[in-house]
Design an enzyme around this catalytic site. Structure first.
Site, short mmCIF file in Angstrom:
data_model
loop_
_atom_site.label_atom_id
_atom_site.label_comp_id
_atom_site.label_asym_id
_atom_site.label_seq_id
_atom_site.Cartn_x
_atom_site.Cartn_y
_atom_site.Cartn_z
CG ASP A 122 -1.24 1.34 1.58
OD1 ASP A 122 -1.72 1.73 0.09
OD2 ASP A 122 -2.48 1.56 2.60
CE LYS A 132 12.07 15.86 53.10
NZ LYS A 132 11.89 16.75 54.28
CD1 TRP A 133 19.10 12.45 47.81
CD2 TRP A 133 19.89 10.54 48.89
NE1 TRP A 133 20.04 12.28 46.89
CE2 TRP A 133 20.70 11.33 47.09
CE3 TRP A 133 20.79 9.30 49.27
CZ2 TRP A 133 22.06 10.76 46.83
CZ3 TRP A 133 21.75 9.00 48.60
CH2 TRP A 133 22.66 9.51 47.50
CG ASP A 134 15.51 18.25 49.97
OD1 ASP A 134 15.37 18.00 48.67
OD2 ASP A 134 14.90 18.91 50.81
CG ASP A 137 18.24 21.89 55.03
OD1 ASP A 137 18.79 21.71 56.28
OD2 ASP A 137 17.52 22.76 54.19
CG ASP A 142 8.55 21.43 49.49
OD1 ASP A 142 8.24 20.36 49.66
OD2 ASP A 142 9.19 21.87 49.14
NE ARG A 169 16.29 25.62 49.95
CZ ARG A 169 16.25 24.68 51.27
NH1 ARG A 169 16.94 23.38 50.45
NH2 ARG A 169 15.46 25.40 52.19
C1 DGJ Z 1 12.55 21.00 50.32
C2 DGJ Z 1 11.77 19.75 51.07
O1 DGJ Z 1 10.68 19.53 50.12
C3 DGJ Z 1 11.29 19.65 52.66
O2 DGJ Z 1 10.99 19.27 52.40
C4 DGJ Z 1 12.65 20.60 52.48
O3 DGJ Z 1 12.67 19.50 53.27
C5 DGJ Z 1 13.36 21.37 52.74
N1 DGJ Z 1 13.62 20.94 51.25
C6 DGJ Z 1 14.69 21.95 53.48
O4 DGJ Z 1 15.45 22.34 52.94
#
Ligand code: DGJ
Length: 753
Positions: free
Chosen positions: A71, A498-500, A389, A570, A465
């Site tokens: 086709d 908590k690994w940010d 933090d 957040d 930041r």
């Molecule tokens: C961004 C995170 O989403 C918050 O919950 C908090 O841990 C702040 N950072 C701390 O700087």
């Protein structure tokens, strides 16, 4: 379930120079089937790998007629066909750049002569039981779904570009009990010359038509993963990230759904990339009104040098097919991720109810204050205290100390051992916040190793930041950071991290990579993050890891491979969360969504909502508190034990059950509702949130979903008894007074009455 290989011959009748001609073409056919779906491909005599079919399970028929090989107006004779036309009209599995297919390619190179065309032809196939892990020499860990021999089968198609000396292995895994296919691609340079990979996407699906809506999850900080749905139109429509992380703005998820699709009916093809960096997903409606969908690492600013015998593996795309609406697609993703992606000790366990001090204190705390919060929280039934933090270096605001992972003793008198033991004495676990990928200009680490920040020497470095990003492509950097983290973890009884990750990448250059490999940094950075997360979860298997990225900027399947839960946003306002959690639930399970009750007025929005509604909305996720329990109103404090009891009672149902979305704030912003139904359909929890009250006839009728039609259920709160059929067809009434009011109803099967 099966993977089948067969041969077929297609007869083609066409006109050449005005005269009828009959040709035949031999095709090799590959088919992957399970109970719900079929995926079929064919290889032409020239070795082109064509896409034949993807969708609902078909009969055991030869599907290659779908290729419509005869086709094409400009196709003369078999094997002498007008290649350019052929290439631009046929459905391809892994389209190459530069040889006449002008749609979006999956593969593009730059060879030593500066040429970018490539041409992959089929050479071999193999079938493997189960699902092999994704691998690449020199890379410690590539996140992907996993499955044993009883759960999946894998087909590997080996393609070759003889001119460039490249082999590409295309991997297809079909799951037995889930409507899931996963795909990835691995490139190996068997040639003698270096080749530069300019793009290696992970998958392409050429759909036969374009009658689809495209669903994407878009947003911003505090508004992550808001659903958008729009019909496909001619040309290209895409979502992507170029920020170095999957991002607040887009998510590596797309669904193509039939125009009539809703939660219950219609077709839905969901795609999710198991990747945490720059991604690209695009639907392209072509000249023939076909749709080419592609997904993979974003080719933007990507280039990877592949020397002889080196290899490169593209991340996995998870493809879910549903013939029963968008809801079924989501539940399939949830089952897949809960059972075949999330790993570790916390995979199937109820997570501890935590209290996090971020919204309670921000950076202004000391040991005494933290213990006071922990003490009151423990008395109310909270199970873990998380120090956010501000506990390290000399950090009193967000302008310093990232990279200095040692305790800020002036602020935390007695250090972590004291604080943790006091928290443990209260019967609570202890968790802590890190942002391991970052470095503050004001830090000891930066003073000693400015070259460890991602940068282009001689250019101004962008601060965001007030921080820079560490060069995680450099193993020395990762080792150093990890050593500091280990020292902290080994110093006290820390059971959660908590690994940010709070900024995107700019001036993407590395002081450790050679000039020729600089453009690899985007991807090498992501691989470096995986490496460290892999080390952490291997060395500390008991740790509960929660991912976070300025809220939910890295809510993607690759992160779920390492952490069973991710901070969703957040934005902790209960009403905003409805939309965020709705969008997130399109492909991610509730068990993975970090959700906390916070104080009011809400810190992002200034809105005040009832404490009970904040609880009901957070109940869906991992549940916890993000407030200063010593300062909230007494009536809120008194409500906490009840909320906690509710979580203990219903979390198993929500963590393991099936989720049904009953409301849709994107279409009707006056209410939301959802249900979790146990797999055996003996119990369900229904939640209703009235966003805006309705005067003068306030009750609303909501049709329940997912119940067994013939079972009878009792609604605990009202005493109503009815069959599942009635509750689903005729619905139930809910009537609440006031904006932001909410209610949960528990249904259980009535037996023996
Ligand atoms: C961004 C995170 O989403 C918050 O919950 C908090 O841990 C702040 N950072 C701390 O700087």
């Amino acid at each position: 379930m099966s993977i089948s290989l067969s041969n077929t011959t297609v007869t083609m009748n066409r006109y050449v120079d005005g005269k009828p001609v009959t040709d035949t073409e031999k095709l090799q056919v590959f088919r992957l089937d399970n109970e719900t779906m079929t995926y079929a491909m064919a290889v032409t005599q020239e070795g082109y790998l064509l896409h034949v079919y993807y969708g609902a399970r078909c009969g055991e028929d030869d599907l290659t007629y779908l290729l419509r090989l005869s086709d094409s107006p400009y196709t003369p004779r078999i094997l002498k066909r007008e290649k350019g036309t052929f290439m631009d009209a046929r459905p391809f599995e892994f389209p190459c750049h530069g040889i006449g297919d002008y749609r979006e390619p999956c593969f593009m190179i730059m060879d030593e002569d500066g040429m970018s065309a490539c041409d992959l032809r089929f050479v071999a196939s193999r079938v493997e039981k189960g699902k092999p892990a994704l691998r690449q020499k020199g890379v410690s860990c590539i996140p992907a779904t996993f499955a044993g021999e009883e759960d999946a089968d894998t087909l590997v198609l080996v393609m070759e570009d003889a001119h460039a000396g490249l082999t590409v292995e295309l991997t297809y895994t079909i799951f037995k009990k889930l409507s899931v296919l996963t795909r990835s691609a691995r490139v190996i340079n068997h040639g003698e010359a270096d080749v530069r990979l300019q793009r290696v996407l992970s998958a392409c699906v050429d759909f036969e038509d374009s009658a689809y809506d495209m669903i994407t999850l878009n947003g911003s900080w505090a508004r992550e993963r808001l659903l958008e749905r729009a019909p496909l139109h001619h040309g290209k429509q895409s979502v992507d990230s170029v920020k170095g992380e999957s991002s607040h703005q887009s998510n590596p998820f797309v669904a193509l759904v039939s125009h009539n699709a809703n939660e219950e009916i219609g077709e839905a093809f969901g795609f999710n990339l198991v990747y945490s960096g720059n991604f690209f997903a695009q639907a392209e409606v072509t000249q023939h009104k076909h749709t080419r969908f592609v997904m993979g690492i974003n080719p933007y600013d990507f280039s990877w040098l592949l020397r002889t015998e080196e290899e490169f593996t593209a991340p996995e795309v998870v493809m879910v097919y549903s013939g029963s609406g968008i809801g079924k697609m989501s539940r399939t993703f949830h089952d897949l991720y809960r059972n075949h992606l999330i790993r570790g000790e916390w995979k199937d366990k109820q997570r501890p109810i935590l209290i996090n001090n971020w919204e309670a204190t921000y950076f202004q705390f000391d040991t005494e204050k933290l213990i006071e919060i922990a003490k009151q929280a423990s008395e109310l039934g909270v199970e873990m205290f998380v120090l956010d933090d501000g506990w390290f270096g000399h950090r009193d605001s967000d302008n310093s100390s990232l990279g200095d992972w040692f305790v800020y003793e002036k602020k935390l008198k007695g250090g972590l051992p004291y604080l943790v033991s006091e928290v443990n004495k209260l019967g609570m676990k202890f968790g802590i916040w890190f942002e391991p990928e970052m470095i503050s200009p004001d830090s000891k680490l930066y003073a000693e190793h400015p070259e460890w920040a991602i940068q282009i020497i001689g250019r101004e470095m962008t601060q965001s930041r007030e921080q820079y990003v560490l060069d995680y492509s450099n193993v020395e950097v990762r080792d150093y950071v990890y050593k500091m983290m280990r020292d902290i973890l080994d110093s006290a009884n820390i059971e959660y991290i908590k690994w940010d990750m709070n900024r995107q990448l700019t001036e993407v250059g590395s002081t450790s990579l050679p000039r020729k490999r600089q453009r690899e940094l985007w991807h090498r950075y992501v691989l470096g993050v995986y490496d460290l997360m892999n080390r952490l979860t291997t060395d500390y298997p008991y740790l509960l890891l929660e991912n976070c990225s300025g809220g939910g900027a890295r809510f993607d399947p690759a992160m779920l491979y390492f952490s069973p839960q991710i901070w969703t946003s957040d934005d902790t306002d209960a009403i905003e969360r409805l939309k965020i959690q709705y969008g997130t639930s399109l492909c991610y399970p509730a068990s993975a969504m970090g959700a906390h009750v916070s104080d009011c007025p809400n810190h992002v929005l200034g809105r005040t909502t009832p404490f009970a509604t904040r609880g009901n909305v957070a109940l869906v996720g991992t549940f916890g508190y993000e407030l200063d329990v010593t300062r909230i109103p007494q009536e809120d404090r008194e409500a906490i034990p009840g909320q906690i009891a509710k979580f203990h009672r219903f979390n198993p149902l929500m963590r393991k059950g099936d989720q049904y979305r009953l409301g849709n704030l994107f279409e009707d912003n006056s209410f939301d509702a959802w249900m979790f139904v146990s797999k055996d359909k003996t119990e369900a929890l229904f939640t209703f949130v009235q966003v805006l009250g309705r005067p003068n006839y306030p009750s609303r009728n909501i049709k329940l979903r997912g119940l067994a039609p013939n079972k009878r259920y009792r609604v605990e709160e009202t005493g109503q008894v009815a069959t599942g059929k009635t509750l689903m067809e005729a619905g139930i009434f809910v009537s609440l007074y006031g904006d932001f009011a909410s209610q949960t109803l528990y249904l259980s099967e009535v037996t023996g009455e």
